[in-house]
Every structure is written in C-alpha cells, then in structure tokens.
Motif scaffolding. Structure first.
Motif, PDB file in Angstrom:
ATOM      1  N   SER A  28       0.809  -1.216   0.000  1.00  0.00           N
ATOM      2  CA  SER A  28       0.000   0.000   0.000  1.00  0.00           C
ATOM      3  C   SER A  28       0.843   1.268   0.000  1.00  0.00           C
ATOM      4  CB  SER A  28      -0.909   0.002   1.231  1.00  0.00           C
ATOM      5  OG  SER A  28      -0.145   0.197   2.419  1.00  0.00           O
ATOM      6  N   GLY A  29       2.053   1.193   0.550  1.00  0.00           N
ATOM      7  CA  GLY A  29       2.882   2.387   0.668  1.00  0.00           C
ATOM      8  C   GLY A  29       2.517   3.276   1.832  1.00  0.00           C
ATOM      9  N   ILE A  30       1.490   2.900   2.597  1.00  0.00           N
ATOM     10  CA  ILE A  30       1.071   3.703   3.751  1.00  0.00           C
ATOM     11  C   ILE A  30       1.936   3.354   4.960  1.00  0.00           C
ATOM     12  CG2 ILE A  30      -0.821   4.237   5.323  1.00  0.00           C
ATOM     13  CD1 ILE A  30      -1.281   5.263   2.512  1.00  0.00           C
ATOM     14  N   VAL A  31       2.419   4.370   5.649  1.00  0.00           N
ATOM     15  CA  VAL A  31       3.125   4.167   6.906  1.00  0.00           C
ATOM     16  C   VAL A  31       2.081   4.279   8.014  1.00  0.00           C
ATOM     17  CG1 VAL A  31       4.916   5.011   8.451  1.00  0.00           C
ATOM     18  CG2 VAL A  31       5.264   5.101   5.967  1.00  0.00           C
ATOM     19  N   TRP A  32       1.853   3.167   8.698  1.00  0.00           N
ATOM     20  CA  TRP A  32       0.850   3.151   9.758  1.00  0.00           C
ATOM     21  C   TRP A  32       1.464   3.621  11.080  1.00  0.00           C
ATOM     22  CZ3 TRP A  32      -3.620   3.025   7.661  1.00  0.00           C
ATOM     23  CH2 TRP A  32      -3.843   2.272   6.496  1.00  0.00           C
ATOM     24  N   PRO A  33       0.660   4.130  11.992  1.00  0.00           N
ATOM     25  CA  PRO A  33       1.198   4.582  13.293  1.00  0.00           C
ATOM     26  C   PRO A  33       1.998   3.479  13.987  1.00  0.00           C
ATOM     27  CG  PRO A  33      -1.054   5.348  13.029  1.00  0.00           C
ATOM     28  CD  PRO A  33      -0.780   4.424  11.870  1.00  0.00           C
ATOM     29  N   GLU A  34       3.038   3.926  14.698  1.00  0.00           N
ATOM     30  CA  GLU A  34       3.921   3.029  15.441  1.00  0.00           C
ATOM     31  C   GLU A  34       4.597   2.019  14.517  1.00  0.00           C
ATOM     32  OE1 GLU A  34       1.905   1.294  18.817  1.00  0.00           O
ATOM     33  OE2 GLU A  34       0.607   3.049  19.000  1.00  0.00           O
ATOM     34  N   ARG A  35       4.655   2.348  13.225  1.00  0.00           N
ATOM     35  CA  ARG A  35       5.286   1.482  12.212  1.00  0.00           C
ATOM     36  C   ARG A  35       4.629   0.101  12.158  1.00  0.00           C
ATOM     37  NH1 ARG A  35       8.115   4.847   9.057  1.00  0.00           N
ATOM     38  NH2 ARG A  35       9.190   3.006   8.240  1.00  0.00           N
TER      39      ARG A  35
END
Length: 311
Positions: free
Chosen positions: A3-10
């Motif tokens: 997705s390329g999305i960086v989610w919180p807390e990795r």
C-alpha cells in the motif's frame, strides 16, 4: 501490491470494524465487545439514538434504553468509537434527524464522525440506485431486482426527509461500497474521497464484506490475513455483530479463532474515524474524478455478480 502507507507506530497493517447496529441488544453485544477489547482492538460501534417512530426493517436497541446507553458510554470510555446508522431504526423526517444529531452530541460529546446508511430508512443519503452512475445504475437495478430503486431521499432537497446539508456539516465520513477483498484500501485506493456528484457527503469510505459470521470468517481466512499483512493494507470490516456472533452465551468459535489470530499480528487496531483521519493526513482526501468513480462502481457491481454466482 504494497500500500505504501506508513501506519502509526510502524505497524505492518491496519484493521478495524464498522458494526451496523441491526439486531444488537444488551443481550448479544457486550460479550463480543468484551472479547474485542481484551484483544486490544478498538472499533466502531454504530447506534440508533432515538427509538423507532414507525415500522423498522430490523430490530435492535436504541439509546432510549438506559442499560444499552450505559453500555455504549462504557465502550466510548474504553476507546471504541460510537457512530450512527441513521438516528433511528425507522425512517426519520428532517426534524427527527436533526433532533437525533443533537441527541447524539448531547450523549457522546461531539457529532458523529462516521455513518452508514440503514437500508430500511428512506432518509438514507445517496443510497440504492443513487450509489452508482450512468449505465451502471441499470445494472444495479437488475441485480437488486429494482427493490431499492428511487426510494431514498436524504439527499433530495424537496423531500421532507432531506438532511443532506446536515450530513455535510456534521458527519465526517459516510460508508459507501462494500467489497469482497480483505484489503479495503486496495479495492478503494482513493479513500477517504469526496465525490463532486454527491456533494452532501463530506467524505466517503469503503469496507470489506463481513455481514455475518460466515462472510466475516471467509474474508479473514488465514491466507487473506497473510496477504493483508504482507501488503501493509487496511481492512475496514462491514458487519453486524448482533447477527449471530454471540449465541447461547458464547462467541461464534470461528470468529473467535480468526480474530485471535489477527490480534497476534503486528497490526494497528483503531476505530474507523481514526484510521480515515490518518489516511487523510498521509495521502490526502481524494477529489474523485469521473474515471475513478467508474472504476469503483464497476468493481462493486462485479463483486455483486460474483456473490450471486457463488450463493
């Protein structure tokens, strides 16, 4: 595809639930939510703030029940999001919807961040055939046998059921298409999105199919969980947690199994509004182009055809 999305807390992926409140009561809801809370999951529980004033397609409790309301407030304090499934389980006039929005704010301290239309309510906004455009509308009416044709009037200014201006002002996100993919973001990469053809909704989101325990478990099959995690994806599960997830004092065992497996993975488990806020910050809110709208509509209709062929 990642997705390329960086989610919180990795975190490696994101998962949440939007729970349509149909059939949910103090008898069948708390056990499911106690389980989710214990797993570390925080999700979105919709509610009806007013009791029905007419015939309701599906039953279920409302905030007029003191015990049910007390439970919802406990859920909110525990970090779950309380949302709307329209203001009551029966069709509401503009005046009733306004009263319901005000009551929601009074009870929960703010306007509803997220909403899903209740199919039994004629004030549903851009629902039925209004969800699709052009030739796809005729296909939709064939697939639904016209059951939901020209019924919904929440977006029609001339209707006594109109509340589109209130929706645009007071609701952040409204659910639209539900896909058969575990990765909602892969199916709808534009969310949250604005649709210029449907201006009374501030932003839309999609969901993944999980309406009952069977479809919920099918969507979260082990291989699907593997793919969701590997791709860094997002699942926003559409479901009715009052529809058989808790029976005779116990959880559905397959639901319990897949959720325990999912919770053991490195996911971000936050309510729907928090997830959509994060997407809006990292990728923006898409202004949907006509080509992108066609893509989403065709994908949804193809899923409907596949669902019919396998049912």
């Amino acid at each position: 595809m990642p997705s390329g999305i960086v989610w919180p807390e990795r975190k490696r992926f994101a998962f949440t639930i939007f729970d349509d409140t149909d059939l949910e009561t103090i008898a069948n809801g708390p056990g499911v939510y106690a389980f989710l809370t214990e797993l570390g999951m925080r999700v979105t529980k919709s509610a009806w703030v007013l009791p029905p004033t007419g015939a309701a397609l599906y039953g279920g409790s409302s905030c007029a029940d003191p015990d049910y309301l007390a439970w919802l407030l406990e859920l909110q304090r525990a970090g779950h999001e309380i949302a709307l499934h329209n203001v009551a389980s029966s069709t509401s006039t503009r005046e009733q919807t306004l009263a319901g929005l005000d009551r929601f704010r009074e009870l929960f301290g703010h306007d509803p961040r997220t909403l899903a239309n209740h199919v039994g309510n004629l004030e549903a906004i851009y629902h039925g055939e209004e969800r699709v455009s052009g030739s796809r509308r005729a296909i939709y009416n064939v697939l639904t046998r016209g059951r939901r044709r020209r019924l919904f009037e929440g977006h029609v200014p001339e209707s006594p059921l109109f509340w589109g201006d209130l929706c645009a002002e007071r609701v952040s996100y409204v659910r639209n298409f539900v896909y058969r993919s575990v990765d909602t973001l892969a199916a709808c990469p534009y969310m949250p999105y604005r649709d210029p053809a449907r201006p009374y909704v501030a932003a839309w989101f999609a969901a993944s199919e999980g309406a009952d325990p069977v479809s919920f478990v099918r969507t979260l099959a082990d291989g699907h969980q593997d793919r969701l995690e590997a791709d860094g994806g997002l699942c926003i599960m559409y479901t009715h947690l009052g529809k058989g997830f808790w029976r005779d004092g116990a959880l559905d065992p397959e639901f319990e199994r897949v959720m325990t497996s999912l919770a053991a993975r490195d996911g971000w488990f936050a309510p729907v509004a928090a997830v959509l806020d994060h997407l809006g910050r990292v990728k923006g809110v898409t202004n949907l182009a006509a080509r992108e709208r066609r893509e989403l509509e065709w994908r949804w209709l193809r899923d409907k055809v596949r669902a019919r062929s396998t049912s």
